[in-house]
Scaffold this active site. Structure first.
Site, mmCIF file in Angstrom:
data_model
loop_
_atom_site.group_PDB
_atom_site.id
_atom_site.type_symbol
_atom_site.label_atom_id
_atom_site.label_comp_id
_atom_site.label_asym_id
_atom_site.label_seq_id
_atom_site.Cartn_x
_atom_site.Cartn_y
_atom_site.Cartn_z
ATOM 1 N N ASP A 298 -1.509 -7.854 4.531
ATOM 2 C CA ASP A 298 -2.362 -6.853 5.190
ATOM 3 C C ASP A 298 -3.458 -6.248 4.299
ATOM 4 O O ASP A 298 -3.196 -5.890 3.150
ATOM 5 C CB ASP A 298 -1.520 -5.654 5.661
ATOM 6 C CG ASP A 298 -0.325 -6.032 6.491
ATOM 7 O OD1 ASP A 298 -0.026 -7.222 6.632
ATOM 8 O OD2 ASP A 298 0.342 -5.093 6.982
ATOM 9 N N TRP B 61 6.021 -14.016 0.347
ATOM 10 C CA TRP B 61 6.250 -12.594 0.613
ATOM 11 C C TRP B 61 7.637 -12.189 0.127
ATOM 12 O O TRP B 61 8.610 -12.898 0.353
ATOM 13 C CB TRP B 61 6.127 -12.322 2.112
ATOM 14 C CG TRP B 61 6.246 -10.876 2.454
ATOM 15 C CD1 TRP B 61 5.246 -9.952 2.435
ATOM 16 C CD2 TRP B 61 7.429 -10.192 2.849
ATOM 17 N NE1 TRP B 61 5.729 -8.721 2.800
ATOM 18 C CE2 TRP B 61 7.071 -8.835 3.064
ATOM 19 C CE3 TRP B 61 8.761 -10.563 3.037
ATOM 20 C CZ2 TRP B 61 7.996 -7.869 3.462
ATOM 21 C CZ3 TRP B 61 9.680 -9.600 3.435
ATOM 22 C CH2 TRP B 61 9.299 -8.271 3.646
ATOM 23 N N TRP C 26 4.356 -0.538 1.197
ATOM 24 C CA TRP C 26 3.818 -1.260 2.343
ATOM 25 C C TRP C 26 2.503 -0.647 2.814
ATOM 26 O O TRP C 26 1.941 0.217 2.145
ATOM 27 C CB TRP C 26 4.883 -1.320 3.451
ATOM 28 C CG TRP C 26 5.973 -2.322 3.118
ATOM 29 C CD1 TRP C 26 6.184 -2.942 1.916
ATOM 30 C CD2 TRP C 26 6.988 -2.809 3.991
ATOM 31 N NE1 TRP C 26 7.259 -3.793 2.009
ATOM 32 C CE2 TRP C 26 7.773 -3.731 3.271
ATOM 33 C CE3 TRP C 26 7.312 -2.555 5.323
ATOM 34 C CZ2 TRP C 26 8.862 -4.399 3.854
ATOM 35 C CZ3 TRP C 26 8.393 -3.221 5.896
ATOM 36 C CH2 TRP C 26 9.159 -4.138 5.157
#
Ligand SMILES: *[C@@H]1O[C@H](CO)[C@@H](O)[C@H](O)[C@H]1NC(C)=O
Ligand SMILES: *[C@@H]1O[C@H](CO)[C@@H](O)[C@H](O)[C@H]1NC(C)=O
Ligand SMILES: *[C@@H]1O[C@H](CO)[C@@H](O)[C@H](O)[C@H]1NC(C)=O
Ligand SMILES: *[C@H]1O[C@@H](CO)[C@H](O)[C@@H](O)[C@@H]1NC(C)=O
Length: 562
Positions: free
Chosen positions: A57, A81, A117
């Site tokens: 992202d 990831w 995050w």
């Protein structure tokens, strides 16, 4: 952020390895061929990517004191990831050339020890940036934290401080503590209170939970969410921003990353500041299945910011790889960002989003190649000569002199444009279209990515389908090679023409149809790239003649993205 799907792709990688090792006993490969994916030909020249390893992202994009800042979800230890993600950080003066800085946020405190995050930036009064992001705490709960620049006199904002009073927002009663993330940029109401939203899901309904604060440290949850839709599943990366004025009313864009399908959708409406809720323009805002997609290809977890320097809203979006985790391990990197796009409200009727690459991208264009007034009769295939490269920008306008041969539209097709693209295809069986571009194409066309339109006659006017068909993009069978598509919301009969702009950058084909009304990004890995020449062709395989009124194309220079 998409943890479970990413984990499952890790799992399929394991299965792939097992399969590979057992099959080796039976039929050892004749020679030890290197994985073709490791070629640097698949790295991009002007799309943002880190020098190595994993990226997903976009985070907290902002303009601050003459610099654009871009942060991103990054695994600093490898190309896959992992849960304990950090924030990569780069700066730029023009959104095209970038300088990499040290990691901005790394898991370090109890409130983010299992991962930093996604999050967003807000510029507070007095020109003070603040980041609000999701941290995974010691028990992997998703909590929201703030971080402030350590030294405001450093224009690079290299170091960030996480106050001890974090987390500022924790999961509330009634939600899954692992489905509560991605705080938006905050905005200030007439009452002076700050507001932001966080995505979650309750009983299957996706929700944008609203919080208010007077000091950015203490946040109180509003009774009602800003918006929700029934049955949509988890909402990630919610973005709620003013898009433009229409007839004296400010239209807002609500963008949601729908976690079930891993697609970004949006809806338009107004903001009722008294009730603190989003009010959709029509009933479709309450039915997520009716929301248009931001991009009908491989784009997820996108986010916008307001560029105070040029008074425009800019969008960033992550485009993942279409190869396997094993390929990513071999090549040592995974994930790029689409080209930053300017978001505007359609000025013809205020009804939809228009997306267009930032004008700065044009600084990379080299000598212009122009073709004018070319008739594309049925079966025409015309090469754009001088464009035998894997870095190009092509803009073309197709004129449609006749609609007589348009195929009849079946209303059942409306729900599944990719299926229509798959079944109708690029290479024939048409009427008005298929016409468009074949890019990253081999001489023999055995590899090519087709970006094209097909026009259908429906009960109420005409329907325009735009497709990006990856099925012949590479001879490697193990890649993900979908046909993607969406409808283009234009009055094609009245306009009598439609435009297409396609950005080609090694493993990316990013296409803007109808002046940016419909966008499709594809990730492709043609094996012919490894051999050198690739071509761009304009084509028409419909029965009706189509005319290229004008085509302009440019080789693109390499951007510095260190
Ligand atoms: C988390 O990050 C640290 C530091 O970058 C690394 O050493 C460690 O292996 C990572 N742990 C996991 C579970 O990925
Ligand atoms: C959502 O579902 C609830 C319960 O089934 C229903 O009462 C409500 O009207 C629905 N809302 C919308 C906007 O469809
Ligand atoms: C574009 O680049 C290719 C490959 O380097 C070159 O052959 C071609 O001449 C260039 N086109 C123009 C218009 O400069
Ligand atoms: C990107 O990769 C493809 C192919 O593996 C998957 O089908 C997508 O779901 C994936 N998208 C995201 C957002 O992870």
């Amino acid at each position: 952020m998409a943890p479970s799907s990413l984990l499952s792709s890790g799992l399929s990688w394991l299965c792939g390895l097992l399969f590979f090792s057992s099959s080796m006993f039976e039929a050892p490969p004749p020679e030890n061929l290197p994985n073709p994916m490791v070629s640097s030909e698949f790295r991009t020249a002007y799309h943002f990517q880190p020098s190595r390893y994993w990226m997903n992202d976009p985070n907290a994009p902002m303009y601050y004191k003459g610099l654009y800042h871009f942060f991103y979800q990054h695994n600093p230890d490898g190309p896959l990831w992992t849960a304990n993600i950090s924030w990569g950080h780069s700066v730029s003066t023009d959104l095209i050339h970038w300088t990499a800085l040290e990691l901005a946020l790394t898991p370090s405190r109890p409130f983010d020890i299992s991962g930093c995050w996604s999050g967003s930036a807000t510029i507070l009064p007095g020109d003070k940036p603040v980041i609000v992001y999701t941290g995974l705490d010691t028990v992997s709960r998703e909590v929201q934290n703030v971080a402030y620049p350590k030294d405001l006199s450093d224009p690079f904002l290299r170091q960030w401080t996480k106050p001890d009073y974090n987390p500022i927002i924790v999961p509330f009663e009634g939600i899954d503590v692992t489905l509560f993330r991605d705080p938006s940029t905050a905005w200030q109401g007439k009452d002076g209170l700050w507001r932001l939203i966080v995505g979650t899901v309750m009983n299957g309904d996706g929700k944008a939970i609203l919080y208010r604060s007077h000091d950015f440290a203490t946040w109180v949850r509003a009774e009602d969410p800003l918006h929700f839709t029934n049955g949509s599943g988890m909402w990630e990366c919610v973005d709620f921003v003013p898009l433009g004025e229409w007839e004296g009313v400010t239209k807002y864009l609500l963008k949601v990353s729908m976690y079930n399908a891993l697609h970004d959708h949006y809806t338009l409406g107004t903001y009722d500041e008294e009730r603190d809720v989003f009010v959709g323009d029509d009933a479709s805002s309450n039915d997520y299945r009716m929301w248009p997609r931001v991009d009908y290809g491989s784009i997820y977890a996108s986010k916008t910011f307001f560029d105070g320097a040029k008074q425009r809203r800019i969008w960033w979006g992550w485009s993942n790889e279409s190869d396997s985790a094993a390929d990513d391990l071999a090549k040592g990197w995974a994930g790029i960002q689409a080209v930053p796009r300017v978001f505007t409200l359609d000025r013809t009727d205020g009804k939809r989003l228009i997306q267009w690459p930032v004008e700065e991208l044009e600084s990379l264009r080299r000598e212009k190649i122009t073709m004018k007034n070319i008739e594309l009769r049925t079966g025409s295939l015309v090469e754009v000569r001088g464009l035998s490269v894997s870095q190009a920008d092509v803009e073309v306008e197709f004129e449609l002199p006749s609609f007589v041969g348009a195929e009849t539209f079946d209303e059942n097709w409306i729900v599944d444009p990719p299926k229509l693209c798959r079944e109708k295809g690029a290479y024939g069986n048409g009427g008005v279209g298929p016409f468009g571009l074949l890019v990253l194409a081999a001489d023999s066309l055995e590899e090519n990515t087709a970006v094209f339109f097909r026009v259908f006659r429906a009960d109420q006017g005409y329907k325009v389908l735009m497709c990006a068909d990856q099925r012949r993009s590479s001879k490697r069978n193990e890649l993900y090679k979908p046909a993607s598509g969406g409808f283009v919301d234009v009055d094609i009969k009245k306009d009598g023409k439609i435009s297409l702009r396609t950005l080609i950058d090694h493993s990316v084909v990013e296409s803007f149809g109808g002046g940016g009304r419909t966008v499709i990004t594809s990730r492709v890995y043609p094996t012919l790239l490894l051999k050198g020449n690739t071509h761009v062709y304009a084509f028409n395989y419909g029965t009706e003649t189509v005319k290229i009124s004008e085509l302009n194309a440019w080789n693109m220079s390499q951007a510095q993205i260190s």
